[in-house]
Design a protein around this motif. Structure first.
Motif, PDB file in Angstrom:
ATOM      1  N   GLY A  10       0.799  -1.219   0.000  1.00 54.81           N
ATOM      2  CA  GLY A  10       0.000   0.000   0.000  1.00 54.81           C
ATOM      3  C   GLY A  10       0.827   1.262   0.000  1.00 54.81           C
ATOM      4  O   GLY A  10       0.365   2.313   0.467  1.00 54.81           O
ATOM      5  N   LYS A  11       2.032   1.176  -0.528  1.00 50.34           N
ATOM      6  CA  LYS A  11       2.931   2.331  -0.525  1.00 50.34           C
ATOM      7  C   LYS A  11       3.284   2.769  -1.953  1.00 50.34           C
ATOM      8  O   LYS A  11       4.385   3.219  -2.221  1.00 50.34           O
ATOM      9  CB  LYS A  11       4.210   2.013   0.245  1.00 50.34           C
ATOM     10  CG  LYS A  11       3.976   1.723   1.728  1.00 50.34           C
ATOM     11  CD  LYS A  11       5.281   1.426   2.449  1.00 50.34           C
ATOM     12  CE  LYS A  11       5.021   1.154   3.936  1.00 50.34           C
ATOM     13  NZ  LYS A  11       6.288   0.841   4.652  1.00 50.34           N
ATOM     14  N   ALA A  12       2.334   2.598  -2.843  1.00 53.81           N
ATOM     15  CA  ALA A  12       2.555   2.979  -4.236  1.00 53.81           C
ATOM     16  C   ALA A  12       1.910   4.325  -4.522  1.00 53.81           C
ATOM     17  O   ALA A  12       0.928   4.720  -3.881  1.00 53.81           O
ATOM     18  CB  ALA A  12       1.973   1.923  -5.171  1.00 53.81           C
ATOM     19  N   PHE A  13       2.453   5.031  -5.507  1.00 49.60           N
ATOM     20  CA  PHE A  13       1.888   6.303  -5.952  1.00 49.60           C
ATOM     21  C   PHE A  13       0.567   6.044  -6.667  1.00 49.60           C
ATOM     22  O   PHE A  13       0.455   5.137  -7.487  1.00 49.60           O
ATOM     23  CB  PHE A  13       2.863   6.985  -6.912  1.00 49.60           C
ATOM     24  CG  PHE A  13       2.335   8.251  -7.536  1.00 49.60           C
ATOM     25  CD1 PHE A  13       2.519   9.473  -6.933  1.00 49.60           C
ATOM     26  CD2 PHE A  13       1.624   8.203  -8.734  1.00 49.60           C
ATOM     27  CE1 PHE A  13       2.023  10.639  -7.507  1.00 49.60           C
ATOM     28  CE2 PHE A  13       1.128   9.360  -9.317  1.00 49.60           C
ATOM     29  CZ  PHE A  13       1.335  10.577  -8.693  1.00 49.60           C
ATOM     30  N   SER A  14      -0.439   6.866  -6.374  1.00 51.89           N
ATOM     31  CA  SER A  14      -1.720   6.735  -7.069  1.00 51.89           C
ATOM     32  C   SER A  14      -2.464   8.064  -7.037  1.00 51.89           C
ATOM     33  O   SER A  14      -2.273   8.872  -6.125  1.00 51.89           O
ATOM     34  CB  SER A  14      -2.590   5.639  -6.442  1.00 51.89           C
ATOM     35  OG  SER A  14      -2.969   5.991  -5.126  1.00 51.89           O
ATOM     36  N   VAL A  15      -3.275   8.282  -8.064  1.00 47.45           N
ATOM     37  CA  VAL A  15      -4.138   9.467  -8.144  1.00 47.45           C
ATOM     38  C   VAL A  15      -5.496   9.033  -8.665  1.00 47.45           C
ATOM     39  O   VAL A  15      -5.583   8.300  -9.658  1.00 47.45           O
ATOM     40  CB  VAL A  15      -3.545  10.540  -9.089  1.00 47.45           C
ATOM     41  CG1 VAL A  15      -4.512  11.724  -9.198  1.00 47.45           C
ATOM     42  CG2 VAL A  15      -2.187  11.019  -8.607  1.00 47.45           C
ATOM     43  N   ASN A  16      -6.558   9.479  -7.998  1.00 49.96           N
ATOM     44  CA  ASN A  16      -7.919   9.228  -8.463  1.00 49.96           C
ATOM     45  C   ASN A  16      -8.642  10.553  -8.633  1.00 49.96           C
ATOM     46  O   ASN A  16      -8.635  11.386  -7.730  1.00 49.96           O
ATOM     47  CB  ASN A  16      -8.695   8.367  -7.447  1.00 49.96           C
ATOM     48  CG  ASN A  16      -8.322   6.905  -7.523  1.00 49.96           C
ATOM     49  OD1 ASN A  16      -7.154   6.570  -7.609  1.00 49.96           O
ATOM     50  ND2 ASN A  16      -9.308   6.035  -7.493  1.00 49.96           N
ATOM     51  N   THR A  17      -9.254  10.758  -9.809  1.00 47.52           N
ATOM     52  CA  THR A  17     -10.046  11.963 -10.036  1.00 47.52           C
ATOM     53  C   THR A  17     -11.427  11.575 -10.554  1.00 47.52           C
ATOM     54  O   THR A  17     -11.587  10.558 -11.234  1.00 47.52           O
ATOM     55  CB  THR A  17      -9.387  12.906 -11.062  1.00 47.52           C
ATOM     56  OG1 THR A  17      -9.323  12.246 -12.335  1.00 47.52           O
ATOM     57  CG2 THR A  17      -7.988  13.309 -10.631  1.00 47.52           C
ATOM     58  N   LEU A  18     -12.419  12.393 -10.217  1.00 52.61           N
ATOM     59  CA  LEU A  18     -13.771  12.189 -10.711  1.00 52.61           C
ATOM     60  C   LEU A  18     -14.247  13.486 -11.334  1.00 52.61           C
ATOM     61  O   LEU A  18     -14.348  14.506 -10.660  1.00 52.61           O
ATOM     62  CB  LEU A  18     -14.721  11.772  -9.587  1.00 52.61           C
ATOM     63  CG  LEU A  18     -16.208  11.635  -9.967  1.00 52.61           C
ATOM     64  CD1 LEU A  18     -16.390  10.573 -11.046  1.00 52.61           C
ATOM     65  CD2 LEU A  18     -17.053  11.317  -8.747  1.00 52.61           C
ATOM     66  N   ARG A  19     -14.516  13.451 -12.626  1.00 49.72           N
ATOM     67  CA  ARG A  19     -14.985  14.624 -13.365  1.00 49.72           C
ATOM     68  C   ARG A  19     -16.482  14.471 -13.620  1.00 49.72           C
ATOM     69  O   ARG A  19     -16.917  13.464 -14.159  1.00 49.72           O
ATOM     70  CB  ARG A  19     -14.239  14.733 -14.695  1.00 49.72           C
ATOM     71  CG  ARG A  19     -14.585  15.956 -15.543  1.00 49.72           C
ATOM     72  CD  ARG A  19     -13.781  15.898 -16.845  1.00 49.72           C
ATOM     73  NE  ARG A  19     -13.841  17.125 -17.607  1.00 49.72           N
ATOM     74  CZ  ARG A  19     -14.718  17.372 -18.564  1.00 49.72           C
ATOM     75  NH1 ARG A  19     -15.634  16.473 -18.852  1.00 49.72           N
ATOM     76  NH2 ARG A  19     -14.686  18.500 -19.234  1.00 49.72           N
ATOM     77  N   LYS A  20     -17.250  15.484 -13.228  1.00 52.30           N
ATOM     78  CA  LYS A  20     -18.701  15.474 -13.430  1.00 52.30           C
ATOM     79  C   LYS A  20     -19.045  16.527 -14.471  1.00 52.30           C
ATOM     80  O   LYS A  20     -18.894  17.727 -14.225  1.00 52.30           O
ATOM     81  CB  LYS A  20     -19.422  15.752 -12.112  1.00 52.30           C
ATOM     82  CG  LYS A  20     -19.154  14.711 -11.030  1.00 52.30           C
ATOM     83  CD  LYS A  20     -19.901  15.042  -9.744  1.00 52.30           C
ATOM     84  CE  LYS A  20     -19.660  14.007  -8.666  1.00 52.30           C
ATOM     85  NZ  LYS A  20     -20.395  14.326  -7.408  1.00 52.30           N
ATOM     86  N   ASN A  21     -19.496  16.066 -15.625  1.00 53.47           N
ATOM     87  CA  ASN A  21     -19.775  16.953 -16.746  1.00 53.47           C
ATOM     88  C   ASN A  21     -21.293  17.044 -16.951  1.00 53.47           C
ATOM     89  O   ASN A  21     -21.937  16.031 -17.223  1.00 53.47           O
ATOM     90  CB  ASN A  21     -19.107  16.404 -18.014  1.00 53.47           C
ATOM     91  CG  ASN A  21     -19.211  17.352 -19.188  1.00 53.47           C
ATOM     92  OD1 ASN A  21     -19.685  18.477 -19.063  1.00 53.47           O
ATOM     93  ND2 ASN A  21     -18.764  16.890 -20.350  1.00 53.47           N
ATOM     94  N   PRO A  22     -21.879  18.241 -16.826  1.00 57.55           N
ATOM     95  CA  PRO A  22     -23.325  18.362 -17.087  1.00 57.55           C
ATOM     96  C   PRO A  22     -23.646  17.922 -18.510  1.00 57.55           C
ATOM     97  O   PRO A  22     -22.886  18.187 -19.441  1.00 57.55           O
ATOM     98  CB  PRO A  22     -23.591  19.860 -16.896  1.00 57.55           C
ATOM     99  CG  PRO A  22     -22.471  20.353 -16.046  1.00 57.55           C
ATOM    100  CD  PRO A  22     -21.276  19.532 -16.433  1.00 57.55           C
ATOM    101  N   ALA A  23     -24.779  17.251 -18.669  1.00 58.46           N
ATOM    102  CA  ALA A  23     -25.184  16.758 -19.992  1.00 58.46           C
ATOM    103  C   ALA A  23     -26.699  16.837 -20.126  1.00 58.46           C
ATOM    104  O   ALA A  23     -27.431  16.460 -19.217  1.00 58.46           O
ATOM    105  CB  ALA A  23     -24.714  15.318 -20.187  1.00 58.46           C
ATOM    106  N   LYS A  24     -27.136  17.323 -21.261  1.00 56.70           N
ATOM    107  CA  LYS A  24     -28.570  17.376 -21.535  1.00 56.70           C
ATOM    108  C   LYS A  24     -29.103  15.958 -21.732  1.00 56.70           C
ATOM    109  O   LYS A  24     -28.364  15.068 -22.167  1.00 56.70           O
ATOM    110  CB  LYS A  24     -28.840  18.218 -22.782  1.00 56.70           C
ATOM    111  CG  LYS A  24     -28.458  19.682 -22.638  1.00 56.70           C
ATOM    112  CD  LYS A  24     -28.731  20.447 -23.928  1.00 56.70           C
ATOM    113  CE  LYS A  24     -28.334  21.913 -23.785  1.00 56.70           C
ATOM    114  NZ  LYS A  24     -28.579  22.671 -25.037  1.00 56.70           N
ATOM    115  N   PRO A  25     -30.373  15.725 -21.426  1.00 53.26           N
ATOM    116  CA  PRO A  25     -30.948  14.387 -21.609  1.00 53.26           C
ATOM    117  C   PRO A  25     -30.722  13.856 -23.023  1.00 53.26           C
ATOM    118  O   PRO A  25     -30.991  14.542 -24.005  1.00 53.26           O
ATOM    119  CB  PRO A  25     -32.440  14.608 -21.325  1.00 53.26           C
ATOM    120  CG  PRO A  25     -32.473  15.778 -20.385  1.00 53.26           C
ATOM    121  CD  PRO A  25     -31.347  16.667 -20.843  1.00 53.26           C
TER     122      PRO A  25
END
Length: 280
Positions: free
Chosen positions: A236-251
């Motif tokens: 558990g000592k590894a480099f990591s990055v998590n991102t969550l992008r929320k993009n508005p979208a029309k139906p």
């Protein structure tokens, strides 16, 4: 008297919603001008743009002297015309799922010896950092998960049928190498393709893509990027990055509301980086 600055000439291939947005934006920009607009269905251009901008035969693109060509039509354009475009101009691939075909990627990389091959980052948050890690060989893993409402997908079989079965619960349509997903969802996973190109030490076979159909996500597209770097993963000592992008979208929208602006920003960066492949 100061010499007047030469405007960059842009050729636009495709005139759907995104192509129309780019056309209006380029036309209004003080440093750019339209070289040509091509669309598979020419009737869709009538009454929307002046006749002198219309290019009827895409094979005659060089006669319009473009500085950069932006494809926002279909992955098949890169396979058929990409190397020819790169002989005369910089080329921005709006449908990078085309490069999931190994022979297409190889031909385009080889052709980008005099002009730049540009890949829009799109919804890929942190694409430049991913590319830097790939350059150094420190990128050990990349997974991109895209979650959308069932109506926001344009899929080929068998994913089309699987998506049609979604009712009240989210279902994972695909989880595996990006190369296998691109031909099944070429209009939905360009972000994943851009990630596979940025992560060039992993490529389309080792970058993982996960497509989730979620009926509760009516007004958003979610893109999660998981980056794994060097270190001791078991401890558990590894480099990591998590991102969550929320993009508005029309139906029912295949692309989110921020996509058009993102593509324009990419187009305005798609020049002067020299030969080779560039994320923009």
């Amino acid at each position: 008297m100061a010499e007047e600055k030469k405007k960059k000439r842009v050729g636009i291939v495709g005139f759907g919603n995104l192509g129309q947005y780019l056309y209006e934006a380029v036309k209004a920009h003080e440093d750019y001008e339209i070289a040509f607009v091509w669309n598979r269905t020419l009737d869709n251009l009538k009454g929307k743009i002046p006749a002198n901008f219309v290019l009827e035969d895409l094979g005659q693109f060089a006669s319009r002297n473009p500085d950069v060509i932006a494809e926002v039509a279909h992955p098949s354009i890169s396979a058929q015309y990409g190397p020819l475009f790169l002989e005369k101009a910089d080329y921005m691939v709006g449908s990078p799922t085309a490069l999931a075909e190994q022979h297409v990627e190889d031909r385009l990389r080889q052709a980008a010896s005099h002009h730049g091959l540009y890949i829009p980052a799109g919804a890929l948050w942190g694409g430049g950092d991913i590319q830097k890690m790939a350059d150094r060989g420190t990128l050990k893993g990349l997974k991109i998960t895209m979650t959308k409402h069932p109506d926001h997908f344009r899929l080929a079989s068998p994913l089309k049928e699987k998506n049609a079965s979604v009712t009240d619960k989210a279902i994972t349509l695909y989880d595996g190498p990006v190369r296998g997903l691109c031909p099944l969802a070429p209009h939905n996973v360009n972000t994943m393709a851009a990630g596979a190109i940025a992560a060039h030490n992993l490529g389309f076979d080792k970058v993982k893509g996960c497509l989730v159909s979620d009926p509760s996500l009516t007004e958003w597209h979610h893109v999660e990027v998981e980056v794994i770097g060097p270190g001791d993963h078991e401890a558990g000592k590894a480099f990591s990055v998590n991102t969550l992008r929320k993009n508005p979208a029309k139906p029912g929208a295949v692309t989110g509301s921020a996509t058009s602006v993102s593509f324009l920003s990419s187009l305005l960066r798609a020049h002067d980086m020299g030969p080779g492949v560039h994320l923009c």
